[in-house]
Design a protein around this motif. Structure first.
Motif, PDB file in Angstrom:
ATOM      1  N   GLY A 143       0.779  -1.223   0.000  1.00 27.98           N
ATOM      2  CA  GLY A 143       0.000   0.000   0.000  1.00 27.98           C
ATOM      3  C   GLY A 143       0.816   1.280   0.000  1.00 27.98           C
ATOM      4  O   GLY A 143       0.291   2.352  -0.293  1.00 27.98           O
ATOM      5  N   ASP A 144       2.108   1.201   0.339  1.00 29.73           N
ATOM      6  CA  ASP A 144       2.955   2.395   0.353  1.00 29.73           C
ATOM      7  C   ASP A 144       3.201   2.896  -1.068  1.00 29.73           C
ATOM      8  O   ASP A 144       3.113   2.147  -2.036  1.00 29.73           O
ATOM      9  N   ILE A 145       3.539   4.160  -1.163  1.00 31.01           N
ATOM     10  CA  ILE A 145       3.920   4.775  -2.432  1.00 31.01           C
ATOM     11  C   ILE A 145       5.438   4.962  -2.409  1.00 31.01           C
ATOM     12  O   ILE A 145       6.001   5.426  -1.415  1.00 31.01           O
ATOM     13  N   ALA A 146       6.087   4.581  -3.498  1.00 33.41           N
ATOM     14  CA  ALA A 146       7.541   4.739  -3.618  1.00 33.41           C
ATOM     15  C   ALA A 146       7.843   5.660  -4.783  1.00 33.41           C
ATOM     16  O   ALA A 146       7.186   5.593  -5.830  1.00 33.41           O
ATOM     17  N   ARG A 147       8.808   6.524  -4.602  1.00 34.51           N
ATOM     18  CA  ARG A 147       9.242   7.435  -5.665  1.00 34.51           C
ATOM     19  C   ARG A 147      10.495   6.844  -6.299  1.00 34.51           C
ATOM     20  O   ARG A 147      11.547   6.782  -5.678  1.00 34.51           O
ATOM     21  N   TRP A 148      10.366   6.386  -7.538  1.00 34.94           N
ATOM     22  CA  TRP A 148      11.440   5.752  -8.298  1.00 34.94           C
ATOM     23  C   TRP A 148      12.109   6.844  -9.131  1.00 34.94           C
ATOM     24  O   TRP A 148      11.519   7.367 -10.070  1.00 34.94           O
ATOM     25  N   ILE A 149      13.343   7.193  -8.783  1.00 34.08           N
ATOM     26  CA  ILE A 149      14.082   8.250  -9.479  1.00 34.08           C
ATOM     27  C   ILE A 149      14.795   7.619 -10.675  1.00 34.08           C
ATOM     28  O   ILE A 149      15.668   6.757 -10.514  1.00 34.08           O
ATOM     29  N   ARG A 150      14.394   8.061 -11.872  1.00 35.45           N
ATOM     30  CA  ARG A 150      14.927   7.497 -13.115  1.00 35.45           C
ATOM     31  C   ARG A 150      15.462   8.613 -14.009  1.00 35.45           C
ATOM     32  O   ARG A 150      14.972   9.745 -13.937  1.00 35.45           O
ATOM     33  N   PRO A 151      16.410   8.278 -14.894  1.00 33.41           N
ATOM     34  CA  PRO A 151      16.888   9.283 -15.848  1.00 33.41           C
ATOM     35  C   PRO A 151      15.776   9.803 -16.758  1.00 33.41           C
ATOM     36  O   PRO A 151      15.773  10.963 -17.150  1.00 33.41           O
ATOM     37  N   ALA A 152      14.802   8.951 -17.059  1.00 35.51           N
ATOM     38  CA  ALA A 152      13.696   9.338 -17.943  1.00 35.51           C
ATOM     39  C   ALA A 152      12.621  10.136 -17.201  1.00 35.51           C
ATOM     40  O   ALA A 152      11.623  10.520 -17.801  1.00 35.51           O
ATOM     41  N   GLY A 153      12.828  10.359 -15.919  1.00 34.58           N
ATOM     42  CA  GLY A 153      11.842  11.089 -15.126  1.00 34.58           C
ATOM     43  C   GLY A 153      11.367  10.249 -13.951  1.00 34.58           C
ATOM     44  O   GLY A 153      11.236   9.035 -14.060  1.00 34.58           O
ATOM     45  N   ASP A 154      11.143  10.896 -12.851  1.00 37.58           N
ATOM     46  CA  ASP A 154      10.703  10.197 -11.647  1.00 37.58           C
ATOM     47  C   ASP A 154       9.289   9.637 -11.824  1.00 37.58           C
ATOM     48  O   ASP A 154       8.464  10.227 -12.510  1.00 37.58           O
ATOM     49  N   VAL A 155       9.052   8.498 -11.186  1.00 35.99           N
ATOM     50  CA  VAL A 155       7.758   7.832 -11.260  1.00 35.99           C
ATOM     51  C   VAL A 155       7.359   7.422  -9.849  1.00 35.99           C
ATOM     52  O   VAL A 155       8.175   6.917  -9.085  1.00 35.99           O
ATOM     53  N   GLU A 156       6.088   7.661  -9.525  1.00 35.85           N
ATOM     54  CA  GLU A 156       5.565   7.158  -8.267  1.00 35.85           C
ATOM     55  C   GLU A 156       4.833   5.856  -8.530  1.00 35.85           C
ATOM     56  O   GLU A 156       4.024   5.783  -9.463  1.00 35.85           O
TER      57      GLU A 156
END
Length: 163
Positions: A143-156
């Motif tokens: 249920g948690d939300i994670a912020r995935w930091i990527r070169p193509a742009g961050d994604v939650e």
């Protein structure tokens, strides 16, 4: 300038060593990852032994140096290995060895297993705990939300399940 005037190693001598790969800190692995490292070391040692038999050939010298470096690197990875038992993780928190299903904003789901650096194979769903995705997921729960930091742009992404 001629190589005769340069005192650098060029790989033509059997004594030439490639730069050592340093292992800094523990090498966290799953039991499967450690078994894989042992198998890779055995294969590298077999290749090194075969190359030593042909060490007199000029063309084999640089290959021999690379094979020696591979054996040394793999042995150091094994020496630094700290085996993490996935079964020991019972509180639902994402850690090494966990199978995680995430959901993107568009509803698409994807499953990954968090593994050690040596086991990583993202195409087959094995993500290193040191990768941006692995780091984003570690410590999270269902249920948690994670912020995935990527070169193509961050994604939650939302964690759908942890096994």
């Amino acid at each position: 300038m001629s190589r005769a005037f340069v005192k650098e190693r060029d790989g033509d001598s059997g004594d030439d060593e490639l730069p050592e790969a340093r292992v800094t800190g523990p090498n966290f692995v799953t039991p499967n990852g450690l078994a894989d490292l042992h198998a890779r070391l055995a294969a590298a040692q077999t290749q090194l032994d075969a190359l030593r038999a042909d060490a007199g050939k000029t063309s084999a010298k640089s290959t021999l140096a690379r094979a020696r470096a591979d054996v040394t690197r793999l042995q150091r990875r094994i020496d630094a290995a700290v085996v993490v038992q996935p079964a020991a993780i019972s509180d639902g928190e994402i850690a090494l060895g966990a199978r995680v299903t995430i959901e993107y904003a568009d509803g698409k789901q994807q499953a990954f297993t968090i593994v050690g650096e040596d086991e990583a194979d993202p195409v087959n769903g094995l993500v290193s705990w040191k990768s941006p995705l692995g780091e984003a997921l570690l410590g999270k729960r269902d249920g948690d939300i994670a912020r995935w930091i990527r070169p193509a742009g961050d994604v939650e992404v939302r964690i759908v399940s942890v096994a």
